[in-house]
Design a protein around this motif. Structure first.
Motif, PDB file in Angstrom:
ATOM      1  N   ASN A 255       2.472   3.473  -0.382  1.00  0.00           N
ATOM      2  CA  ASN A 255       1.795   3.664   0.895  1.00  0.00           C
ATOM      3  C   ASN A 255       2.674   4.518   1.797  1.00  0.00           C
ATOM      4  O   ASN A 255       3.901   4.527   1.667  1.00  0.00           O
ATOM      5  CB  ASN A 255       1.527   2.310   1.566  1.00  0.00           C
ATOM      6  CG  ASN A 255       0.438   2.379   2.609  1.00  0.00           C
ATOM      7  OD1 ASN A 255      -0.489   3.176   2.486  1.00  0.00           O
ATOM      8  ND2 ASN A 255       0.531   1.559   3.636  1.00  0.00           N
ATOM      9  N   THR A 258       3.609   1.777   7.437  1.00  0.00           N
ATOM     10  CA  THR A 258       4.290   0.498   7.246  1.00  0.00           C
ATOM     11  C   THR A 258       3.365  -0.715   7.378  1.00  0.00           C
ATOM     12  O   THR A 258       3.835  -1.849   7.281  1.00  0.00           O
ATOM     13  CB  THR A 258       5.442   0.355   8.255  1.00  0.00           C
ATOM     14  OG1 THR A 258       4.913   0.427   9.589  1.00  0.00           O
ATOM     15  CG2 THR A 258       6.487   1.444   8.057  1.00  0.00           C
ATOM     16  N   LYS A 260       1.285  -3.588   6.281  1.00  0.00           N
ATOM     17  CA  LYS A 260       1.307  -4.321   5.013  1.00  0.00           C
ATOM     18  C   LYS A 260       0.246  -5.418   5.011  1.00  0.00           C
ATOM     19  O   LYS A 260       0.273  -6.331   5.837  1.00  0.00           O
ATOM     20  CB  LYS A 260       2.690  -4.942   4.794  1.00  0.00           C
ATOM     21  CG  LYS A 260       2.843  -5.715   3.480  1.00  0.00           C
ATOM     22  CD  LYS A 260       4.297  -6.145   3.314  1.00  0.00           C
ATOM     23  CE  LYS A 260       4.466  -7.045   2.100  1.00  0.00           C
ATOM     24  NZ  LYS A 260       3.829  -8.369   2.307  1.00  0.00           N
ATOM     25  N   ARG A 266       5.177  -6.047  -1.751  1.00  0.00           N
ATOM     26  CA  ARG A 266       6.125  -5.012  -1.307  1.00  0.00           C
ATOM     27  C   ARG A 266       5.381  -3.703  -1.104  1.00  0.00           C
ATOM     28  O   ARG A 266       4.451  -3.391  -1.852  1.00  0.00           O
ATOM     29  CB  ARG A 266       7.225  -4.821  -2.361  1.00  0.00           C
ATOM     30  CG  ARG A 266       8.259  -3.761  -2.023  1.00  0.00           C
ATOM     31  CD  ARG A 266       9.331  -3.677  -3.099  1.00  0.00           C
ATOM     32  NE  ARG A 266      10.309  -2.633  -2.812  1.00  0.00           N
ATOM     33  CZ  ARG A 266      11.346  -2.333  -3.603  1.00  0.00           C
ATOM     34  NH1 ARG A 266      11.534  -3.011  -4.725  1.00  0.00           N
ATOM     35  NH2 ARG A 266      12.181  -1.367  -3.268  1.00  0.00           N
ATOM     36  N   LEU A 267       5.791  -2.938  -0.097  1.00  0.00           N
ATOM     37  CA  LEU A 267       5.311  -1.575   0.102  1.00  0.00           C
ATOM     38  C   LEU A 267       6.373  -0.594  -0.377  1.00  0.00           C
ATOM     39  O   LEU A 267       7.570  -0.779  -0.107  1.00  0.00           O
ATOM     40  CB  LEU A 267       4.999  -1.309   1.576  1.00  0.00           C
ATOM     41  CG  LEU A 267       3.854  -2.090   2.207  1.00  0.00           C
ATOM     42  CD1 LEU A 267       3.645  -1.635   3.654  1.00  0.00           C
ATOM     43  CD2 LEU A 267       2.548  -1.930   1.417  1.00  0.00           C
TER      44      LEU A 267
END
Length: 370
Positions: A255, A258, A260, A266-267
């Motif tokens: 991605n 930020t 989420k 987790r990104l």
């Protein structure tokens, strides 16, 4: 006549697929001795969605500009996209001058003008039929369409008449999907060849050499990779979590902001195209609604599931899965589970190799004027 060869394609967008297909097209052309650079044409409509807050405000979209500025501050959208694409775009060989219309390119001379791939012939993407992407400018010995796509678009009668005239100047025509063959064939007396997306014309070992391990990764990580272009349904997210629980693998999403969502563990932020390829190659499973997410999973031999694109542009993915007998990897509306994490690629790999050979033969003939 100038001996240069020019490619017209999408080459400046914040898109892994568009960036990598532009790169792959150049690499494939160079591999057969056709030294090519990108003609730095930018379709004005293509910029939409990539404008900076100040550009939006200058264009009179004050509210959108304020929203974009807020997203940049809160979710770091511009900074992450710059980290992902700025250097990669800068390395693509392109003409020094930037153009935004056919009239500006009228003085161009070339041995070959080449258009493709990606959805350069989709009026929904280009803001109407764009004559530049039908090479209606300059002087050239050859005008070639290489795997041009129109997605799932069906041309109106007015669009057909306009395109019919443009196609007369081409010396060789290829498109990416069977749907495009059907749409284009009756508008020209020239044969229309179906060609693989250029990212698939480069083989697994090529992309593995191209890829780069992201900073902080050891290479032993085990994960399910999610690359989705749009927010998905709660039902689909439950299926993702179900697979995660069954396998014990976390859900990691590529991605470039930020924000989420709860479903993700987790990104993976600001990944470059090289890192994007590495992450698909090393994933235990890929979940995607992207054509190029599907294409790279297949090319790298990673088990995957493809989801129906939110905007209904399904022809690209379905055509590729049909071609390689991987239809069962498309998630159905009533599915109670994702396709199995195990996937035997032996038949698909053999079919893909046959298709590469066909496309290489076609391209050599197109460049030689045969």
């Amino acid at each position: 006549m100038n001996t240069k060869n020019y490619l017209l394609t999408f080459h400046k967008t914040w898109s892994y697929g568009a960036s990598l297909q532009a790169f792959a097209t150049l690499e494939f052309l160079n591999s057969v001795g056709c030294r090519t650079e990108i003609l730095n044409y930018v379709n004005p409509h293509e910029r939409k969605g990539n404008e900076s807050p100040m550009q939006l405000i200058r264009n009179g979209d004050i509210a959108l500009g304020v929203v974009a500025a807020s997203k940049n501050i809160i979710f770091k959208r511009d900074a992450l996209h710059a980290r992902a694409f700025k250097d990669f775009h800068a390395r693509l060989p392109r003409s020094a001058n930037e153009y935004t219309s056919c009239s500006q390119m009228e003085g161009i001379e070339a041995d070959a003008l080449i258009v493709g791939s990606d959805q350069v012939w989709n009026p929904y993407i280009t803001g109407g039929v764009d004559p530049a992407f039908f090479l209606q400018f300059g002087r050239a010995r050859r005008r070639i369409s290489l795997a041009s796509s129109l997605g799932s678009h069906c041309y109106s009668e007015a669009e057909q008449e306009e395109i019919r005239g443009y196609l007369t100047s081409f010396s060789a025509l290829s498109v990416r999907e069977e749907h495009a063959v059907e749409q284009i064939s009756h508008l020209t007396d020239k044969p229309v060849f179906r060609c693989l997306d250029p990212t698939l014309l480069l083989n697994r070992s090529y992309w593995q050499s191209f890829s780069k391990r992201p900073y902080g990764f050891e290479g032993s990580e085990q994960y399910i990779l999610v690359f989705n272009l749009a927010k998905r349904s709660e039902r689909e997210e439950r299926l993702w979590k179900q697979l995660s629980n069954q396998t014990g693998l976390p859900l990691w999403r590529i991605n470039n902001n930020t924000y989420k969502e709860k479903v993700f563990d987790r990104l993976l932020l600001g990944m470059t195209p090289e890192e994007f390829v590495w992450l698909i190659d090393h994933a235990k499973y890929v979940i995607t609604d992207s054509f190029h997410g599907t294409a790279f999973s297949i090319n790298l031999g990673t088990p995957f599931v493809s989801m129906e694109p939110i905007r209904g542009n399904r022809a690209r993915i379905v055509d590729l899965l049909n071609l390689l007998n991987l239809n069962e990897r498309m998630l159905t509306a009533n599915a109670e589970a994702l396709p199995a994490p195990e996937l035997d690629y032996s038949d698909a790999d053999a079919l893909l190799e046959e298709e590469r050979a066909r496309c290489l033969q076609w391209l050599r003939g197109a460049l030689d004027g045969e």
